[in-house]
Scaffold this motif. Structure first.
Motif, short mmCIF file in Angstrom:
data_model
loop_
_atom_site.label_atom_id
_atom_site.label_comp_id
_atom_site.label_asym_id
_atom_site.label_seq_id
_atom_site.Cartn_x
_atom_site.Cartn_y
_atom_site.Cartn_z
N LEU A 296 4.40 2.87 18.25
CA LEU A 296 4.58 1.59 18.92
C LEU A 296 5.93 0.99 18.56
N ARG A 297 6.34 1.13 17.30
CA ARG A 297 7.66 0.62 16.89
C ARG A 297 8.76 1.28 17.72
N ALA A 298 8.64 2.59 17.93
CA ALA A 298 9.66 3.31 18.70
C ALA A 298 9.69 2.82 20.15
N ARG A 299 8.51 2.61 20.75
CA ARG A 299 8.45 2.15 22.13
C ARG A 299 9.05 0.74 22.26
N LEU A 300 8.71 -0.13 21.29
CA LEU A 300 9.23 -1.50 21.34
C LEU A 300 10.73 -1.53 21.12
N ALA A 301 11.22 -0.63 20.27
CA ALA A 301 12.67 -0.57 20.04
C ALA A 301 13.40 -0.19 21.32
N ARG A 302 12.81 0.73 22.10
CA ARG A 302 13.44 1.12 23.36
C ARG A 302 13.45 -0.04 24.36
N GLU A 303 12.53 -0.96 24.21
CA GLU A 303 12.49 -2.15 25.07
C GLU A 303 13.38 -3.27 24.53
N GLY A 304 14.05 -3.00 23.40
CA GLY A 304 14.96 -3.99 22.82
C GLY A 304 14.26 -5.07 22.01
N ILE A 305 13.02 -4.80 21.57
CA ILE A 305 12.26 -5.78 20.78
C ILE A 305 12.43 -5.49 19.29
N LEU A 306 12.92 -6.46 18.56
CA LEU A 306 13.12 -6.34 17.12
C LEU A 306 11.80 -6.63 16.42
N VAL A 307 11.32 -5.70 15.61
CA VAL A 307 9.99 -5.79 15.00
C VAL A 307 10.10 -5.89 13.49
N PHE A 308 9.45 -6.92 12.93
CA PHE A 308 9.31 -7.06 11.48
C PHE A 308 7.83 -7.00 11.15
N GLU A 309 7.50 -6.28 10.11
CA GLU A 309 6.09 -6.12 9.76
C GLU A 309 5.82 -6.58 8.33
N ARG A 310 4.52 -6.74 8.03
CA ARG A 310 4.02 -7.14 6.71
C ARG A 310 4.61 -8.49 6.25
N THR A 311 4.71 -9.40 7.18
CA THR A 311 5.22 -10.74 6.86
C THR A 311 4.16 -11.52 6.09
N ARG A 312 4.56 -12.11 4.99
CA ARG A 312 3.61 -12.84 4.14
C ARG A 312 3.08 -14.08 4.85
N GLN A 313 1.87 -14.52 4.40
CA GLN A 313 1.23 -15.67 5.03
C GLN A 313 2.07 -16.94 4.88
N ASP A 314 2.66 -17.16 3.71
CA ASP A 314 3.47 -18.37 3.53
C ASP A 314 4.70 -18.33 4.42
N GLU A 315 5.24 -17.13 4.66
CA GLU A 315 6.38 -17.01 5.56
C GLU A 315 5.97 -17.20 7.01
N VAL A 316 4.74 -16.82 7.34
CA VAL A 316 4.24 -17.05 8.70
C VAL A 316 4.23 -18.54 9.00
N ARG A 317 3.76 -19.33 8.06
CA ARG A 317 3.73 -20.79 8.27
C ARG A 317 5.14 -21.34 8.44
N LYS A 318 6.07 -20.83 7.66
CA LYS A 318 7.45 -21.29 7.77
C LYS A 318 8.07 -20.85 9.10
N LEU A 319 7.75 -19.64 9.54
CA LEU A 319 8.24 -19.18 10.83
C LEU A 319 7.70 -20.03 11.98
N GLU A 320 6.46 -20.47 11.84
CA GLU A 320 5.90 -21.36 12.86
C GLU A 320 6.69 -22.66 12.94
N ARG A 321 7.02 -23.22 11.77
CA ARG A 321 7.81 -24.45 11.76
C ARG A 321 9.23 -24.20 12.27
N ALA A 322 9.77 -23.03 11.97
CA ALA A 322 11.16 -22.74 12.34
C ALA A 322 11.31 -22.48 13.84
N THR A 323 10.32 -21.87 14.46
CA THR A 323 10.47 -21.43 15.85
C THR A 323 9.58 -22.17 16.84
#
Length: 555
Positions: A296-323
Motif C-alpha cells: 500500500l505504501r508503494a501504491r500511495l507513493a506512486r499517487e504522490g501521497i506522503l505517508v508517515f506511520e506509527r505516529t504517537r497518540q500525543d502527536e496525533v492530538r497536536k497534528l489535529e490542532r496544527a491542521t
C-alpha cells in the motif's frame, strides 16, 4: 530523680537540632547565592556522565544530591517556586537561608523558636499585603510588557543579545497560544537542535516532529518521497492499513490457479479501496497511528501521497490542532470534514536528525525550534525558554508588576521596620530580622554585579527614604538606578510566592525539635551495635528528570 538534668538535656538536644537545621538550610542557600542576578556565576554540575553548565537555581537543586533532610526542605522551596510560577527559585532559597541565618542570631540571644516563627509569619503577611501597594498594573496583551517580564527570568543566564532575542521569542510563543480562555501552554512544543547560533532559533506555526525521538517514521518505499508538499491536505488515521494475512491457525487453501487469482484480486481490490478513500478526498499527506502495509505504501507513493506511520497518540492530538484534521478510526470513515490542511509539510535534516514540520498559519499548535552551538547550550536554552513562557502564564493571572533589581525587597524591608514597633511582644524583633533578611537579595545582587554590597545597600536605603521607590541594582552596568525605567520588572505573583515559600520553609525548620532518620533495609534491624551505623541517605536527594520527547510545556 534526674528531672532537671533530663529537661536540660532535652532542651540542649532541641537547640542542637534547630542549629543543625539552620546550618543545613543556610549552606544550601549559599550554594545558590552566587548565581543570583544578571551577573550571577554559572555552576558546572557533573554526575552520571552528564555535564550541565547553568546558573538556574532550580536546575542546580534538581541535579545535586542533598543528604541533609533539613536541606531537602529548603530544596523543596525551589520545586514549589518553579512549579507555581516558573521562576524565582534562587531568590526563594536565598531568602529562606537569610531568614534562617537571622533566626540563628535571635536564638543565640535567647528567643524561643516559636516566637521567631510567629514574628516571621506576621512579617510575611505584612510584606505580601504591601506588595500590592508597590505593584503597578500592566497590560498582559502588550508584547513589549511580556518581553520585559520574560527578560526578568532570562537576563543573567545569557548575554544581552541572546537574552533579548529569547525574551522576544518567548513572548511571541506565549501570545501565539493565548486564547479567550487564557493561555494553552500544552500547545507549545519545544525542540532543541545543536549546530547553529542561538539566534537562529525559530517559532513555527504548526508542529515539528523529531523522528529520532518519536516513533513517527516516513514509510520506506522504492519511489523517492518528496521533501516538501505545499498546500497539503492532511488525513490522520488511527488504524493499521493492511490486508489481513493468514496466521498460524488459518491460511489460504488453493485448489487450482483460479483460487489463487481470486485471492490476488481480493488483495488488489483492498489496496484500491484504501487508495480511493484517500485520493477521492484529495489527501496529500497521511499520518497513521499504526503501521502501513508495504504494498500500500508503494501504491500511495506512486499517487504522490506522503505517508508517515506509527505516529504517537500525543502527536496525533497536536497534528489535529496544527491542521484542523480529525483522526478517524478506520479509513472508510474518512470524510471531507475530517481532512485538514497545512501550508506545507516539509522534511528537513538538522545536525543529522530528521524532522517533519507541519506548517499552518492558522494553527493553534506552535513549535519552538531552539538552536545552539552544543548540546549543553541547547539544554540550557530549553530550560530558559520553558521558564519564561511559564512565567508569562503566571503573570496573566495577576497582571501587575513590581520593580526588580532588589528594589521591591528594599521597599518591603523599609515598611517592615516602620511596622515592627506596632507589633506586641518580642515578635517585633523577628519582624525586624525579616526585614534584614529581605535585604539579603539586593545585597547579593550588588555583590554579584561587582559592586561594594554594603555601599550599595546604604545607597538604596537613602534613595528609597527620599521617595525613589523604583531604584534598585542595575546589574548590567553595576550602578544604583531607576530599574523600572530600564524595564526591569517582575510579576507580583512571583514575588509574592518567593516571600511565602521562603517563610514556610524557614518556619518549618525552626519548629523541628529533632530529625529521626530510619533505615528500612533488613541490615538495620540487627544487633544493638547495628543501630550505631551511619544513617545518611546514600544516593538520596534530588534527581533530574529524564530528557524525553517532546518538551511540551503543558506536560
Amino acid at each position: 530523680m534526674h528531672g532537671p538534668d533530663s529537661i536540660a538535656d532535652i532542651t540542649r538536644q532541641t537547640d542542637d537540632a534547630v542549629s543543625r537545621n539552620i546550618a543545613a538550610g543556610v549552606a544550601l542557600s549559599e550554594v545558590l547565592r552566587t548565581t543570583l542576578g544578571p551577573k550571577g556565576r554559572d555552576k558546572m554540575l557533573v554526575g552520571d556522565g552528564t555535564v550541565v553548565l547553568t546558573n538556574d537555581g532550580a536546575s542546580i537543586v534538581d541535579r545535586i544530591d542533598v543528604e541533609s533532610p533539613a536541606a531537602n526542605v529548603v530544596a523543596g522551596v525551589a520545586r514549589s517556586q518553579g512549579g507555581e510560577v516558573g521562576d524565582g527559585s534562587t531568590s526563594a532559597i536565598v531568602l529562606a537561608g537569610a531568614l534562617l541565618k537571622e533566626a540563628e542570631s535571635l536564638l543565640e540571644e535567647g528567643f524561643h523558636p516559636t516566637t521567631v516563627v510567629t514574628g516571621y509569619r506576621t512579617a510575611s503577611r505584612r510584606a505580601r499585603d504591601t506588595l500590592a501597594d508597590v505593584a503597578s498594573v500592566a497590560d498582559p496583551e502588550d508584547r513589549s510588557v511580556l518581553r520585559d517580564v520574560a527578560a526578568a527570568t532570562i537576563t543573567g543566564r545569557w548575554d544581552e543579545e541572546r537574552s533579548t532575542f529569547l525574551a522576544d521569542l518567548s513572548a511571541r510563543a506565549y501570545l501565539a497560544v493565548r486564547g479567550d480562555d487564557g493561555p494553552r501552554l500544552g500547545n507549545v512544543t519545544v525542540h532543541g537542535v545543536p549546530g547553529a547560533a542561538t539566534t537562529d532559533s525559530e517559532l513555527l506555526d504548526g508542529l515539528v516532529v523529531d523522528t529520532d525521538r518519536s516513533s513517527t517514521s516516513l514509510s520506506d518505499v522504492p519511489e523517492p518521497a518528496p521533501r516538501r508538499v505545499t498546500d497539503a491536505r492532511v488525513a490522520i488515521v488511527d488504524d493499521q492499513l493492511t490486508v489481513r494475512e493468514p496466521d498460524a491457525t488459518s491460511g489460504y487453501t488453493f485448489e487450482d490457479a483460479e483460487d489463487l487469482r481470486r485471492a490476488q484480486e481480493f488483495e488488489t481490490d483492498e489496496y484500491r479501496r484504501y487508495e480511493r478513500a484517500l485520493t477521492t478526498r484529495g489527501v496529500d499527506v497521511l499520518f497513521c497511528q499504526k503501521s502501513v502495509d508495504e504494498r500500500l505504501r508503494a501504491r500511495l507513493a506512486r499517487e504522490g501521497i506522503l505517508v508517515f506511520e506509527r505516529t504517537r497518540q500525543d502527536e496525533v492530538r497536536k497534528l489535529e490542532r496544527a491542521t484542523g484534521a480529525s483522526a478517524v478510526m478506520r479509513l472508510e470513515d474518512l470524510s471531507a470534514e475530517s481532512v485538514g490542511r497545512a501550508d506545507a509539510v516539509v522534511r528537513t535534516e538538522l545536525a543529522g536528525t530528521e524532522f517533519v514540520t507541519v506548517r499552518e498559519a492558522s494553527s493553534s499548535q506552535v513549535s519552538l525550534l531552539l538552536r545552539g552551538g552544543t548540546d549543553h547550550v541547547v539544554d540550557e536554552t530549553e530550560r530558559i525558554v520553558v521558564d519564561a513562557v511559564s512565567l508569562l502564564a503566571t503573570f496573566e493571572d495577576r497582571p501587575r508588576l513590581v520593580p526588580g533589581g532588589g528594589a521591591t525587597e528594599i521597599a518591603l524591608a523599609r515598611d517592615l521596620r516602620s511596622y515592627a514597633p506596632t507589633v506586641a511582644g518580642r515578635e517585633q524583633f523577628a519582624v525586624e530580622a525579616f526585614a534584614d533578611a529581605l535585604e539579603r537579595i539586593p545585597f547579593t545582587l550588588a555583590q554579584n554585579a561587582g559592586m561594594d554590597p554594603i555601599d550599595a545597600l546604604l545607597e538604596l536605603r537613602r534613595r528609597h527614604d527620599g521617595g525613589d521607590g523604583g531604584v534598585g541594582v542595575a546589574a548590567d552596568d553595576g550602578t544604583i538606578d531607576d530599574v523600572t525605567a530600564r524595564g526591569v520588572s517582575e510579576p507580583l505573583r512571583l514575588k509574592d510566592r518567593v516571600v511565602a515559600n521562603a517563610t514556610d520553609a524557614a518556619g518549618f525548620l525552626l519548629r523541628i525539635d529533632e530529625i529521626i532518620q530510619t533505615n528500612k533495609s533488613p541490615s538495620s534491624h540487627g544487633s544493638e551495635e547495628g543501630h550505631d551505623h551511619d544513617h545518611s541517605h546514600a544516593g538520596g536527594g534530588l534527581r533530574s528528570d529524564p530528557h524525553g520527547y517532546p518538551w511540551a510545556i503543558g506536560h
